[in-house]
Design a protein around this motif. Structure first.
Motif, PDB file in Angstrom:
ATOM      1  N   ARG A  79       0.812  -1.221   0.000  1.00 32.14           N
ATOM      2  CA  ARG A  79       0.000   0.000   0.000  1.00 32.14           C
ATOM      3  C   ARG A  79       0.848   1.276   0.000  1.00 32.14           C
ATOM      4  N   GLU A  80       2.137   1.180  -0.355  1.00 31.69           N
ATOM      5  CA  GLU A  80       3.005   2.352  -0.265  1.00 31.69           C
ATOM      6  C   GLU A  80       2.699   3.407  -1.321  1.00 31.69           C
ATOM      7  N   HIS A  81       2.210   2.969  -2.481  1.00 31.94           N
ATOM      8  CA  HIS A  81       1.930   3.951  -3.540  1.00 31.94           C
ATOM      9  C   HIS A  81       0.707   4.781  -3.188  1.00 31.94           C
ATOM     10  N   THR A  82       0.727   6.033  -3.657  1.00 31.86           N
ATOM     11  CA  THR A  82      -0.401   6.944  -3.430  1.00 31.86           C
ATOM     12  C   THR A  82      -1.036   7.369  -4.753  1.00 31.86           C
ATOM     13  N   ASP A  83      -0.618   6.727  -5.830  1.00 30.67           N
ATOM     14  CA  ASP A  83      -1.157   7.048  -7.149  1.00 30.67           C
ATOM     15  C   ASP A  83      -1.404   5.735  -7.900  1.00 30.67           C
ATOM     16  N   ILE A  84      -2.030   5.845  -9.057  1.00 32.93           N
ATOM     17  CA  ILE A  84      -2.342   4.677  -9.883  1.00 32.93           C
ATOM     18  C   ILE A  84      -1.077   3.864 -10.149  1.00 32.93           C
ATOM     19  N   HIS A  86       0.834   1.570 -12.519  1.00 31.43           N
ATOM     20  CA  HIS A  86       0.786   1.245 -13.943  1.00 31.43           C
ATOM     21  C   HIS A  86       1.565  -0.009 -14.304  1.00 31.43           C
ATOM     22  N   ALA A  87       2.564  -0.375 -13.481  1.00 32.61           N
ATOM     23  CA  ALA A  87       3.433  -1.471 -13.913  1.00 32.61           C
ATOM     24  C   ALA A  87       4.033  -2.206 -12.729  1.00 32.61           C
ATOM     25  N   VAL A  88       4.250  -3.525 -12.933  1.00 40.26           N
ATOM     26  CA  VAL A  88       4.953  -4.354 -11.947  1.00 40.26           C
ATOM     27  C   VAL A  88       5.959  -5.226 -12.710  1.00 40.26           C
ATOM     28  N   SER A  89       7.071  -5.559 -12.039  1.00 40.91           N
ATOM     29  CA  SER A  89       8.073  -6.416 -12.679  1.00 40.91           C
ATOM     30  C   SER A  89       8.859  -7.174 -11.619  1.00 40.91           C
ATOM     31  N   PHE A  90       8.960  -8.505 -11.789  1.00 38.21           N
ATOM     32  CA  PHE A  90       9.774  -9.339 -10.910  1.00 38.21           C
ATOM     33  C   PHE A  90      11.234  -9.330 -11.369  1.00 38.21           C
ATOM     34  N   THR A  96      12.713  -9.778  -5.721  1.00 34.88           N
ATOM     35  CA  THR A  96      12.390  -8.352  -5.661  1.00 34.88           C
ATOM     36  C   THR A  96      11.301  -8.027  -6.669  1.00 34.88           C
ATOM     37  N   LEU A  97      10.409  -7.119  -6.278  1.00 39.48           N
ATOM     38  CA  LEU A  97       9.362  -6.647  -7.168  1.00 39.48           C
ATOM     39  C   LEU A  97       9.530  -5.144  -7.352  1.00 39.48           C
ATOM     40  N   ALA A  98       9.592  -4.701  -8.612  1.00 46.95           N
ATOM     41  CA  ALA A  98       9.596  -3.274  -8.931  1.00 46.95           C
ATOM     42  C   ALA A  98       8.186  -2.872  -9.318  1.00 46.95           C
ATOM     43  N   THR A  99       7.718  -1.753  -8.793  1.00 44.23           N
ATOM     44  CA  THR A  99       6.374  -1.266  -9.089  1.00 44.23           C
ATOM     45  C   THR A  99       6.433   0.219  -9.415  1.00 44.23           C
ATOM     46  N   ALA A 100       5.570   0.648 -10.344  1.00 45.96           N
ATOM     47  CA  ALA A 100       5.510   2.053 -10.737  1.00 45.96           C
ATOM     48  C   ALA A 100       4.128   2.594 -10.420  1.00 45.96           C
ATOM     49  N   GLY A 101       4.083   3.628  -9.586  1.00 47.87           N
ATOM     50  CA  GLY A 101       2.834   4.293  -9.241  1.00 47.87           C
ATOM     51  C   GLY A 101       2.996   5.789  -9.401  1.00 47.87           C
ATOM     52  N   LEU A 119      13.179   4.843  -5.914  1.00 47.94           N
ATOM     53  CA  LEU A 119      14.057   5.538  -6.846  1.00 47.94           C
ATOM     54  C   LEU A 119      13.698   7.015  -6.903  1.00 47.94           C
ATOM     55  N   PRO A 120      14.644   7.862  -7.347  1.00 48.60           N
ATOM     56  CA  PRO A 120      14.338   9.296  -7.475  1.00 48.60           C
ATOM     57  C   PRO A 120      13.093   9.528  -8.310  1.00 48.60           C
ATOM     58  N   GLU A 121      12.282  10.466  -7.886  1.00 50.71           N
ATOM     59  CA  GLU A 121      10.999  10.696  -8.536  1.00 50.71           C
ATOM     60  C   GLU A 121      11.197  11.157  -9.973  1.00 50.71           C
ATOM     61  N   SER A 122      10.339  10.653 -10.848  1.00 47.85           N
ATOM     62  CA  SER A 122      10.415  10.995 -12.265  1.00 47.85           C
ATOM     63  C   SER A 122       9.688  12.304 -12.545  1.00 47.85           C
ATOM     64  N   GLU A 123      10.026  12.923 -13.688  1.00 46.91           N
ATOM     65  CA  GLU A 123       9.342  14.148 -14.091  1.00 46.91           C
ATOM     66  C   GLU A 123       7.922  13.858 -14.574  1.00 46.91           C
ATOM     67  N   GLY A 124       7.711  12.660 -15.100  1.00 49.30           N
ATOM     68  CA  GLY A 124       6.393  12.300 -15.608  1.00 49.30           C
ATOM     69  C   GLY A 124       5.893  11.014 -14.980  1.00 49.30           C
ATOM     70  N   THR A 125       4.734  10.581 -15.429  1.00 49.31           N
ATOM     71  CA  THR A 125       4.158   9.339 -14.924  1.00 49.31           C
ATOM     72  C   THR A 125       4.913   8.147 -15.491  1.00 49.31           C
ATOM     73  N   VAL A 126       5.406   7.272 -14.612  1.00 46.99           N
ATOM     74  CA  VAL A 126       6.178   6.105 -15.039  1.00 46.99           C
ATOM     75  C   VAL A 126       5.219   5.074 -15.617  1.00 46.99           C
TER      76      VAL A 126
END
Length: 562
Positions: A79-84, A86-90, A96-101, A119-126
């Motif tokens: 539940r760490e993400h606060t936005d939609i 969009h992606a998950v990757s093992f 390890t699981l990488a997730t983009a919110g 990771l450092p926050e992106s300028e746009g939606t990942v």
């Protein structure tokens, strides 16, 4: 259906829906196995763990869920993400699981569900995240026109690729990354070089998904234009320089080395087989042109400051220098016997020089603008020159007189090349065309139309059946000489292609570009029997050494034509 993924053994298909449930299907029977309920909104991404025991799902409800595939029960809710999401990757090891919110990428421990890193926050939606097959790199599509490659061991940024897309896929060996773009194209990137290997054009709407075949030879892409396309992966090597635009490329006659002359003053020698650097010649000044002697022992380079330097390839040192009375030397070429060097200069003069003495043998000054290219006929009796005065000329080497003037281009002529049989001359021009001329009469035989900007370079294949051309439109085209039609368009350079050359064995095209790279493209040769028959019928002669090397490697030197 919004997202889907196959289990590693291919027996189960997981489908994410608009409403929230994830449905599992039996692939063999086509029947549903179960609905995994818990998400309260659209499921954008689903992925099985490498061992097939866990399914990760990411949703518009901002959560990531890890499901036990056997029991079909949720194991962990992240539940760490606060936005939609969009992606998950093992990761390949499944730990390890990488997730983009939204603009954030998070790394979580699979067993405990604990947060490991952000990771450092992106300028746009990942839009997507993907581990490389070896697990050492994580690719993130940042929503700002870039894809970042992160070192998994240090979590430092390795490189950023100038591309954006809705989906990504690594080749099985991890050397290439394919990206499906919202601007309708598919790009294949060389991961180590950080350079585009190919841009695949054809979709007429957004590219939503991409994948490599298991053997890495084919890319599949699916678009919102309701089409699925299969693409051959270009067999090409990117040679990355560090000293400016590559203005000249030349193969050594044994096809083992490529010389790439750079505007900032270096000549890089590359091993053609491995694509690795061989050595560097520290050139004093911009390199505008380069050519090897027929025996490969000497390399001539034309400079911006009116000098031609002859380099001994054994020692890597200058053996002699020829001073050309002009502001810059745009073109150099050796005669077939290696005794004469031709130069084309910025003052419109072409000259012939005795290689041994360095003395001028003939000066040909009838062009009214710069001479940008030149080429000897295969028998050495003629010299063709291309000029900024919109013409090409054919000169008698023995007398230094003009044999014929080739008129028809409507802009500067940038490049000239003789066919292997000496009967045809190819020219490239800023008028965007390639023309084929009868060398004896000076009449136009064919005009090749297809480039969308200046044609900067042309070269014949050793068998004479193909012409390669490089253009400011960033492409290299292969043309069928007989039909005058484009055989292949090679995409990958991100700036003007200023030079092209065929390897003497005909198996490779080299291209040099303002994007600071040279590239090696593998050429599909015709079947030996067909090529030999064509040569024998067309020119009524035996195979040249270059043709024999290409079609009959390792065979006897006896005649092959009936």
């Amino acid at each position: 259906m919004v997202s889907l993924a196959y289990s590693p053994d291919g027996s189960t298909l997981a489908v994410g829906t608009n409403e929230g449930p994830v449905r599992l299907w039996n692939v063999a029977t086509g029947k549903p196995l179960a609905d995994l309920t818990g998400h309260t909104s659209q499921v954008n991404s689903v992925m099985f763990s490498p061992d097939g025991k866990t399914l990760a799902t990411g949703s518009n409800d901002t959560t990531v869920r890890l499901w036990d595939v056997t029991t079909r029960k949720p194991r962990t809710i992240l539940r760490e993400h606060t936005d939609i999401v969009h992606a998950v990757s093992f990761s390949p090891n499944g730990r390890t699981l990488a997730t983009a919110g939204g603009t954030v990428v998070r790394l979580s421990d699979i067993d405990s569900g604990a947060a490991l890193r952000t990771l450092p926050e992106s300028e746009g939606t990942v839009g997507s995240v993907l581990f490389s097959p070896d697990g050492h790199t994580l690719a993130t599509e940042n929503g700002d026109g870039s894809v970042s490659l992160w070192d998994v061991d240090t979590w430092k940024l390795r490189t950023a690729l100038n591309g954006s897309g809705n989906s990504m896929a690594y080749s099985p060996d991890g050397a290439l990354l394919v990206i499906g773009d919202s601007y309708h194209y598919v790009q294949i990137w060389d991961v180590a070089a950080g350079a585009v290997r190919a841009t695949l054009l054809g979709h007429t709407n957004e590219v939503a998904s991409v994948a490599f075949s298991p053997d890495g030879r084919t890319v599949a892409s699916g678009g919102l234009d309701h089409s699925v396309r299969l693409w051959d992966v270009p067999d090409r090597t990117v040679l990355t320089g560090d000293a400016g635009a590559v203005r000249a490329v030349a193969f050594r006659p044994d096809s083992r080395l490529l010389a790439a002359g750079e505007l900032m003053g270096a000549v890089k020698l590359w091993d053609v087989a491995s694509g690795k650097p061989h050595s560097t010649i520290n050139h004093p000044g911009a390199v505008l042109s380069a050519a090897f002697t027929p025996d490969g022992g000497t390399l001539a380079t034309g400079r911006w400051d009116s000098e031609v330097q002859l380099w001994d390839m054994a020692s890597g040192k200058v053996s002699s220098t020829i001073s050309v009375p002009a502001d810059k030397v745009n073109a150099v070429a050796f005669s077939p016997d290696g005794t004469t060097l031709a130069t084309g200069a910025g003052d419109g003069v072409a000259a012939l020089w005795n290689v041994k003495t360095g003395k001028a043998q003939a000066v040909m000054g009838e062009h009214t603008a710069f001479v940008g290219s030149l080429a000897f006929s295969p028998d050495g009796s003629l010299l063709a020159t291309g000029s900024g005065d919109h013409t090409a000329r054919v000169w008698d080497v023995a007398t230094g007189e003009t044999r014929t003037t080739l008129t028809g281009h409507t802009d500067r002529v940038t490049s000239v090349a003789f066919s292997p049989d000496g009967r045809t001359i190819a020219t490239g021009s800023y008028d965007r065309t390639v023309r084929l001329w009868d060398a004896a009469t000076g009449k136009t035989r064919r005009t090749l139309i297809g480039h969308t900007s200046d044609v900067n370079a042309v070269a014949f294949s050793p068998d004479g059946r193909t012409i390669a051309s490089g253009s400011t439109d960033g492409t290299v085209r292969q043309w069928d000489v007989e039909s005058a039609k484009t055989r292949t368009t090679l995409l990958g350079h991100s700036d003007s292609v200023d030079s092209v050359a065929f390897s003497p064995d005909g198996r490779t095209i080299a291209s040099g570009s303002a994007d600071k790279t040279a590239r090696l493209w593998k050429v599909a040769l015709p079947a030996p029997a067909a090529a030999i028959k064509k040569i024998c019928q067309s020119v009524n002669r035996n195979l040249t050494p270059e043709e024999r090397m290409a079609y009959l490697p390792g065979q006897s030197v006896g005649p092959v034509c009936p």
